[in-house]
Design an enzyme around this catalytic site. Structure first.
Site, short mmCIF file in Angstrom:
data_model
loop_
_atom_site.label_atom_id
_atom_site.label_comp_id
_atom_site.label_asym_id
_atom_site.label_seq_id
_atom_site.Cartn_x
_atom_site.Cartn_y
_atom_site.Cartn_z
N SER A 43 0.68 -1.20 0.13
CA SER A 43 0.18 0.10 -0.01
C SER A 43 0.89 1.46 0.12
CB SER A 43 -0.93 -0.01 1.33
OG SER A 43 -0.39 -0.30 2.50
N ASP A 331 -2.94 8.08 7.82
CA ASP A 331 -3.85 7.02 8.65
C ASP A 331 -3.03 6.41 9.74
OD1 ASP A 331 -2.93 5.21 7.02
OD2 ASP A 331 -4.42 5.11 5.83
N HIS A 334 -0.13 4.76 7.03
CA HIS A 334 0.30 5.45 6.04
C HIS A 334 1.07 6.84 6.33
CE1 HIS A 334 -2.14 2.20 4.43
NE2 HIS A 334 -0.80 1.83 4.01
#
Ligand SMILES: *[C@@H]1O[C@H](CO)[C@@H](O)[C@H](O)[C@H]1NC(C)=O
Ligand SMILES: *[C@@H]1O[C@H](CO)[C@@H](O)[C@H](O)[C@H]1NC(C)=O
Ligand SMILES: *[C@@H]1O[C@H](CO)[C@@H](O)[C@H](O)[C@H]1NC(C)=O
Length: 367
Positions: A43, A331, A334
């Site tokens: 991600s 978040d 990340h």
């Protein structure tokens, strides 16, 4: 009469040559440092590959992309991610598109295969739903290679191009996060000690890197793990003993990073026509987080957006912190765009020999 005609002819030729010269000056200046750029990863790199998957690891909704010109694209960030900055520093005019959205022309200049939730092992994050693990990402690249061969019309030309591209891989974080954060769900905790696990991961990684080499990759950068002991999701579960990060987690992931560094040496020895480099992402990101913390009024242990405790991702349509530049985490997993930029800068132009080994991305491009 004749001489006037000749003069006219010559001045026209000179004029055209002049235009050509000016044009080529611009073309040379705007040319990317490598003709093509491919990304593999999780991600931290994903820029939209998960949008059409059935998965909890999907961020095609606001407030993701709040600082990105096109809004939510599937990037796990408020703005640009590390591949966006690397493409910019290598003088690409645009970001590298996700493989899921690639057009024919994209196969020649590069695509991004990264997938949120993806790991080195296929079972990593199985409980999140669909995601592309490293092996599947390399299989997607095999498809790209077949398209490049078809478009260029022969295998020799295709190989010539693929040899000049840069390949950047950032994977392994999720394999460890499963181990630390989901010990009950993770098959690995039952099968291996952490030391054994690090060995299994590097062995699996090595196999895929050799396949990548067989597809013509010669300039390859691999990332060590992120400073996983610093991310808010980990800080919610483990004590920091007054430090900004959970130090034993950062230390334990070094079992993987030191082996990956040795693998880079080994691959460079065994494949002398290739250049592999190691990016010490923990070192780069960790010092940036600490520097950030010391620069005053900055938040390093709480995410900017209101994040779900289960997935660590922002709630849909939630209102994030107004000043993203003051937060190191967007978040619960990340980094914010500002931290991605700082990290990408040091990968491109290393500020210490510990950042990248044995060279940085700028030097890799010249190889
Ligand atoms: C990818 O394609 C889908 C439609 O297939 C579109 O909705 C989406 O915006 C595209 N994403 C990017 C990053 O171009
Ligand atoms: C990464 O950098 C740190 C210094 O910040 C160093 O202690 C560590 O050994 C490096 N790791 C590798 C695998 O080079
Ligand atoms: C690389 O970074 C150093 C500072 O760490 C700077 O002095 C140098 O100009 C940079 N080089 C390039 C080519 O960007």
């Amino acid at each position: 009469m004749i001489s006037a005609g000749v003069t006219k002819y010559w001045s026209l030729t000179m004029f055209l040559l002049f235009i050509f010269f000016i044009k080529s000056l611009f073309l040379i200046e705007g040319k990317p440092q490598v003709p093509c750029l491919f990304f593999f990863g999780d991600s931290l790199f994903d820029n939209g590959n998960n949008n059409n998957l059935v998965t909890l690891a999907k961020v095609d909704y606001p407030p993701y992309g709040i600082d990105y010109p096109e809004g939510p694209t599937g990037r796990f960030c408020n703005g640009r991610n590390i591949p966006d900055f690397i493409a910019e520093y290598l003088d690409f005019e645009e970001s590298v598109p996700p493989f899921a959205n690639a057009t024919e022309a994209d196969y020649l200049t590069g695509v991004n295969y990264a997938s949120g939730g993806g790991g080195i092992l296929d079972y990593t994050n199985y409980f999140l739903g669909q995601r592309y693990d490293l092996k599947m990402q390399i299989e997607h690249h095999a498809y790209t290679v077949s398209q490049v061969e078809r478009i260029l019309g022969n295998a020799h030309k295709s190989k010539e191009l693929l040899n000049k591209c840069m390949y950047i891989s950032n994977i392994g974080n999720n394999d460890f996060l499963d181990y630390f954060l989901e010990p009950i769900l993770s098959p690995a905790t039952k099968l291996y000690t952490l030391d054994q696990y690090a060995g299994v991961l590097v062995q699996a990684y090595s196999k895929q890197l050799k396949i990548l080499y067989s597809y013509g990759a010669r300039k390859i950068a691999v990332f060590g793990t992120a400073p996983l002991g610093c991310i808010p999701q980990v800080l919610h579960k483990y004590q920091t003993d007054g430090k900004p990060c959970v130090e034993w987690i950062n230390k334990d992931t070094q079992l993987f990073n030191t082996r990956l560094l040795s693998l880079v040496d080994q691959l460079n020895t065994n494949m002398p026509d290739a250049q592999f480099i190691f990016i010490n992402y923990t070192a780069i990101s960790y010092t940036d987080i600490i520097k950030f913390a010391l620069s005053g009024f900055k938040v390093i242990n709480i995410a900017c957006c209101d994040s779900k405790s289960t997935t660590g991702l922002c709630y849909r349509d939630s209102t994030p912190c107004p000043d993203r530049a003051k937060f190191s985490f967007w978040d619960n997993y990340h980094p914010t765009e500002i931290l991605n930029m700082a990290a990408a800068k040091r990968m491109y132009n290393a500020s210490s020999p510990l950042d990248t080994y044995p060279m940085d991305l700028q030097q890799l491009a010249l190889k």
